[in-house]
Design a protein around this motif. Structure first.
Motif, PDB file in Angstrom:
ATOM      1  N   SER A  88      -0.880 -10.091   4.095  1.00  0.00           N
ATOM      2  CA  SER A  88      -2.387 -10.064   4.285  1.00  0.00           C
ATOM      3  C   SER A  88      -2.800  -8.569   4.999  1.00  0.00           C
ATOM      4  O   SER A  88      -1.849  -7.802   5.440  1.00  0.00           O
ATOM      5  N   LYS A  89      -3.973  -8.245   4.751  1.00  0.00           N
ATOM      6  CA  LYS A  89      -4.557  -6.835   5.019  1.00  0.00           C
ATOM      7  C   LYS A  89      -4.306  -6.438   6.607  1.00  0.00           C
ATOM      8  O   LYS A  89      -4.421  -7.673   7.260  1.00  0.00           O
ATOM      9  N   ILE A  90      -4.348  -5.376   6.972  1.00  0.00           N
ATOM     10  CA  ILE A  90      -4.405  -4.984   8.491  1.00  0.00           C
ATOM     11  C   ILE A  90      -5.632  -4.477   8.832  1.00  0.00           C
ATOM     12  O   ILE A  90      -6.407  -3.893   8.009  1.00  0.00           O
TER      13      ILE A  90
ATOM     14  N   ASP B  11       4.086   1.722   1.914  1.00  0.00           N
ATOM     15  CA  ASP B  11       3.986   1.135   0.614  1.00  0.00           C
ATOM     16  C   ASP B  11       4.880   1.639  -0.156  1.00  0.00           C
ATOM     17  O   ASP B  11       5.437   2.824  -0.121  1.00  0.00           O
TER      18      ASP B  11
ATOM     19  N   ASN C 108      -0.085   4.880   4.205  1.00  0.00           N
ATOM     20  CA  ASN C 108      -1.688   4.618   4.352  1.00  0.00           C
ATOM     21  C   ASN C 108      -1.948   4.237   5.692  1.00  0.00           C
ATOM     22  O   ASN C 108      -1.374   3.573   6.331  1.00  0.00           O
TER      23      ASN C 108
ATOM     24  N   PHE D 138      -9.866  -1.954   8.409  1.00  0.00           N
ATOM     25  CA  PHE D 138      -9.466  -2.641   7.186  1.00  0.00           C
ATOM     26  C   PHE D 138      -9.668  -1.568   6.010  1.00  0.00           C
ATOM     27  O   PHE D 138      -9.338  -2.197   5.150  1.00  0.00           O
ATOM     28  N   GLU D 139      -9.928  -0.537   6.338  1.00  0.00           N
ATOM     29  CA  GLU D 139     -10.069   0.614   5.075  1.00  0.00           C
ATOM     30  C   GLU D 139      -8.930   1.637   5.144  1.00  0.00           C
ATOM     31  O   GLU D 139      -8.686   2.127   6.145  1.00  0.00           O
TER      32      GLU D 139
ATOM     33  N   LYS E 183      -3.959   8.559   2.887  1.00  0.00           N
ATOM     34  CA  LYS E 183      -2.790   8.277   1.964  1.00  0.00           C
ATOM     35  C   LYS E 183      -2.034   9.371   1.682  1.00  0.00           C
ATOM     36  O   LYS E 183      -2.599  10.383   1.111  1.00  0.00           O
TER      37      LYS E 183
HETATM   38  N1  CTP Z   1      -3.744  -2.326   2.798  1.00  0.00           N
HETATM   39  C1  CTP Z   1      -3.582  -3.513   4.005  1.00  0.00           C
HETATM   40  N2  CTP Z   1      -4.480  -3.339   4.735  1.00  0.00           N
HETATM   41  C2  CTP Z   1      -5.900  -3.014   4.354  1.00  0.00           C
HETATM   42  C3  CTP Z   1      -6.028  -1.942   3.453  1.00  0.00           C
HETATM   43  C4  CTP Z   1      -4.913  -1.861   2.807  1.00  0.00           C
HETATM   44  O1  CTP Z   1      -2.649  -3.699   4.266  1.00  0.00           O
HETATM   45  N3  CTP Z   1      -6.874  -3.087   5.306  1.00  0.00           N
HETATM   46  C5  CTP Z   1      -2.604  -2.228   2.156  1.00  0.00           C
HETATM   47  C6  CTP Z   1      -2.782  -2.926   0.557  1.00  0.00           C
HETATM   48  O2  CTP Z   1      -2.479  -4.279   0.450  1.00  0.00           O
HETATM   49  C7  CTP Z   1      -2.024  -1.706  -0.262  1.00  0.00           C
HETATM   50  C8  CTP Z   1      -1.801  -0.642   0.438  1.00  0.00           C
HETATM   51  O3  CTP Z   1      -2.243  -0.662   1.904  1.00  0.00           O
HETATM   52  O4  CTP Z   1      -0.376  -2.367  -0.285  1.00  0.00           O
HETATM   53  C9  CTP Z   1      -2.727   0.544   0.051  1.00  0.00           C
HETATM   54  O5  CTP Z   1      -3.834   0.151  -0.238  1.00  0.00           O
HETATM   55  P1  CTP Z   1      -4.755   0.711  -1.399  1.00  0.00           P
HETATM   56  O6  CTP Z   1      -4.943   2.006  -1.284  1.00  0.00           O
HETATM   57  O7  CTP Z   1      -6.196  -0.378  -1.211  1.00  0.00           O
HETATM   58  O8  CTP Z   1      -4.162   0.069  -2.734  1.00  0.00           O
HETATM   59  P2  CTP Z   1      -3.549   0.633  -4.211  1.00  0.00           P
HETATM   60  O9  CTP Z   1      -5.007   1.403  -4.518  1.00  0.00           O
HETATM   61  O10 CTP Z   1      -3.157  -0.218  -4.815  1.00  0.00           O
HETATM   62  O11 CTP Z   1      -2.668   1.846  -3.510  1.00  0.00           O
HETATM   63  P3  CTP Z   1      -1.513   2.637  -4.455  1.00  0.00           P
HETATM   64  O12 CTP Z   1      -2.632   3.336  -5.360  1.00  0.00           O
HETATM   65  O13 CTP Z   1      -1.168   3.642  -3.362  1.00  0.00           O
HETATM   66  O14 CTP Z   1      -0.572   1.771  -5.030  1.00  0.00           O
END
Ligand code: CTP
Length: 153
Positions: free
Chosen positions: A9-11, A18, A84, A89-90, A94
């Motif tokens: 789940s998201k954090i 990653d 990241n 949550f955003e 990166k």
């Molecule tokens: N993530 C998370 N909690 C959040 C936001 C993101 O755990 N609140 C995790 C996502 O599950 C993902 C990673 O952080 O594994 C990067 O998120 P994101 O940039 O939104 O995903 P992608 O665009 O798929 O990343 P990339 O292009 O680096 O593969």
């Protein structure tokens, strides 16, 4: 990735590491000094499908950002990793890890006679090679299990 495909789940606030090479997540935890004993909130995915790597590991740590030293050592075992930074949550930052030329003060030299392991105020220092690291002082090369040589993170 859609929510139905999201395995871990998201954090809310913290760091998502990653694109770790499949099977390296436990070494990443070792580098971060995480053994579960101090109550950190951590999620780990191992050997999950990835477009880029085939299989990847992923580590999510709540409430923590990584030091440059930690990122430098991470790059040795997870050269394709993406760090990241998550706030509310955003993903707010990166970046890909980059291999440093040297790592200082993080790995300890396996050579018991090395001046950096003697009772001297000398910080360990390793030059980063294609495959492994080499002690700047005694030239001992560590190729495997680099995570086992971490002294501080
Ligand atoms: N993530 C998370 N909690 C959040 C936001 C993101 O755990 N609140 C995790 C996502 O599950 C993902 C990673 O952080 O594994 C990067 O998120 P994101 O940039 O939104 O995903 P992608 O665009 O798929 O990343 P990339 O292009 O680096 O593969």
């Amino acid at each position: 990735m859609t929510d139905t495909e999201l395995r871990v789940s998201k954090i809310e606030d913290g760091t998502v590491i990653d694109h770790i090479a499949g099977g390296q997540a436990l070494n990443v935890l070792a580098i971060l000094g995480i053994d579960g004993g101090s109550g950190e909130e951590v999620s780990v995915g191992m050997n999950v499908p990835s477009d880029r790597l085939g299989r990847k590991d992923i580590v999510k740590v709540e409430g923590r950002e990584l030091s440059q030293n930690e990122v430098d050592v991470l790059s040795l075992i997870a050269p394709a990793a993406t760090i990241n930074i998550v706030r509310e949550f955003e993903v707010v930052e990166k970046h890909r890890v980059t291999r440093p030329e040297t790592v200082a003060g993080v790995l300890s030299c396996p050579n018991a006679n090395c001046i950096s392991t003697a009772d001297e105020p000398i910080e360990s220092r390793f030059d980063v090679l294609e495959e492994g690291v080499r002690c700047t002082y005694c030239e001992t090369i560590v190729r495997e299990s680099i995570a086992a040589h971490i002294s501080a993170a």
